[in-house]
Design an enzyme around this catalytic site. Sequence first.
Site, PDB file in Angstrom:
ATOM      1  NE  ARG A 103      -3.930   0.619   1.742  1.00 27.82           N
ATOM      2  CZ  ARG A 103      -5.181   0.758   2.176  1.00 27.82           C
ATOM      3  NH1 ARG A 103      -5.436   1.506   3.221  1.00 27.82           N
ATOM      4  NH2 ARG A 103      -6.160   0.133   1.572  1.00 27.82           N
ATOM      5  CG  HIS A 130      -8.201  -0.064  -3.248  1.00 28.71           C
ATOM      6  ND1 HIS A 130      -7.471  -1.193  -2.917  1.00 28.71           N
ATOM      7  CD2 HIS A 130      -8.850   0.308  -2.110  1.00 28.71           C
ATOM      8  CE1 HIS A 130      -7.657  -1.469  -1.630  1.00 28.71           C
ATOM      9  NE2 HIS A 130      -8.492  -0.581  -1.119  1.00 28.71           N
ATOM     10  CD  GLN A 133     -12.935  -1.691  -1.457  1.00 31.51           C
ATOM     11  OE1 GLN A 133     -12.168  -1.576  -0.519  1.00 31.51           O
ATOM     12  NE2 GLN A 133     -14.149  -2.212  -1.323  1.00 31.51           N
ATOM     13  CG  ASP A 221     -13.108   6.447  -1.640  1.00 34.60           C
ATOM     14  OD1 ASP A 221     -13.199   6.324  -0.400  1.00 34.60           O
ATOM     15  OD2 ASP A 221     -12.025   6.312  -2.256  1.00 34.60           O
ATOM     16  CB  CYS A 261     -13.840   1.335  -0.673  1.00 36.38           C
ATOM     17  SG  CYS A 261     -13.136   2.982  -0.418  1.00 36.38           S
ATOM     18  NE  ARG A 289     -10.487  -5.282   0.100  1.00 38.05           N
ATOM     19  CZ  ARG A 289      -9.744  -4.251   0.539  1.00 38.05           C
ATOM     20  NH1 ARG A 289     -10.336  -3.182   1.029  1.00 38.05           N
ATOM     21  NH2 ARG A 289      -8.429  -4.270   0.463  1.00 38.05           N
TER      22      ARG A 289
HETATM   23  N1  NVA Z   1      -9.508   6.825  -1.809  1.00 39.57           N
HETATM   24  C1  NVA Z   1      -9.161   6.413  -0.472  1.00 39.57           C
HETATM   25  C2  NVA Z   1      -9.400   4.945  -0.305  1.00 39.57           C
HETATM   26  C3  NVA Z   1      -9.076   4.393   1.042  1.00 39.57           C
HETATM   27  C4  NVA Z   1      -9.350   2.925   1.138  1.00 39.57           C
HETATM   28  C5  NVA Z   1      -7.710   6.784  -0.183  1.00 39.57           C
HETATM   29  O1  NVA Z   1      -6.869   6.641  -1.079  1.00 39.57           O
HETATM   30  O2  NVA Z   1      -7.421   7.238   0.912  1.00 39.57           O
HETATM   31  N1   CP Z   2     -11.282   0.021   1.846  1.00 34.19           N
HETATM   32  C1   CP Z   2     -10.047  -0.074   2.347  1.00 34.19           C
HETATM   33  O1   CP Z   2      -9.090  -0.390   1.637  1.00 34.19           O
HETATM   34  O2   CP Z   2      -9.974   0.161   3.677  1.00 34.19           O
HETATM   35  P1   CP Z   2      -8.646   0.324   4.565  1.00 34.19           P
HETATM   36  O3   CP Z   2      -8.035   1.635   4.185  1.00 34.19           O
HETATM   37  O4   CP Z   2      -9.133   0.299   5.970  1.00 34.19           O
HETATM   38  O5   CP Z   2      -7.728  -0.807   4.259  1.00 34.19           O
END
Ligand code: NVA
Ligand code: CP
Length: 302
Positions: A103, A130, A133, A221, A261, A289
């Site tokens: 990540r 993602h 997801q 989101d 998500c 997930r």
């Molecule tokens: N768009 C959000 C998704 C988190 C799961 C981010 O990148 O923070």
């Molecule tokens: N939706 C998602 O990826 O959540 P987290 O940021 O908690 O992993």
Amino acid sequence: MPSHLLSFADLSYADIISLLDTASDLKEKRERGKTLDTLKNKSLGMIFEKSSTRTRISFEVAMTELGGHAIYLNYKDIQIGRGESLADTARVMSRYVHGIMGRVYKHETLIELSKYSDVPVINALSDLEHPCQLLADLMTIREYKGKFKGLNFSWVGDGNNVCNSAILACALTGMKMTVACPEGYEPKHEFVQKAKELGGAINIIRDPVKAAKNADILSTDVWVSMGDEEEYDQRLHDFRRYQINSKLLEQAKHDVMVLHCLPAHRGEEITAEVVDGPHSAVFDQAGNRLHTQKALLLKLLS
Ligand code: NVA
Ligand code: CP
């Protein structure tokens, strides 16, 4: 199946269906209390540059329940944080673990890791996508709607990383995608282009009401993604018309399902009455997930 999962477009329609079938089977087995040890003695190294609840826990539990082991690696605690190169990190990790999950802020970080890794690299969220997801989202849609083809998938809000993967997922599964976003927050052109190349029907518009009309699926989101915190005030102002609330829901089909998500910011991109209401599928979505990632790990690590 591809050797890495960096973009949702790495998957074919056949890959997606095969992963979802495996995920449904694993979900049913888990509900019956059946245990597996298919990934016995296999390890997954999980590099995190950003926070996570769902992704970290679901991958970790997935590895445990498949008989393997997951190692949480905060990038600050490993030598990347002190300047060791991604290339060396990937080459070294490949000698220990059977898969690397990351990540990261920059998508290029994952590309660099995959270039030097001898084991599969999985995108667990980058600035661009993602894909994990969207596997869970598709599983949830199939559970609720029984199909993909011809469904109207509408995204209201930021054309961000999750939106980019949703665009590809819709194109690959035959769902018609509409994105309603303010000017300057459109999904990246390359994803719209790719969706069109895949034969997808995609519309980028400004009006959230138009997007909600006839929607089978309404998804959103956060307005402020990780890394966008400095733009918080500006974004709250720019997105104020792009909230999924009861009034917007009225425009959609009577059996519309709402996806997010998570984490959700009640009162910003979605209201409490919607996210906690009868059309919301967000907790099933989050739960899935675990099953889709198990399916992915089985395919990539076995
Ligand atoms: N768009 C959000 C998704 C988190 C799961 C981010 O990148 O923070
Ligand atoms: N939706 C998602 O990826 O959540 P987290 O940021 O908690 O992993």
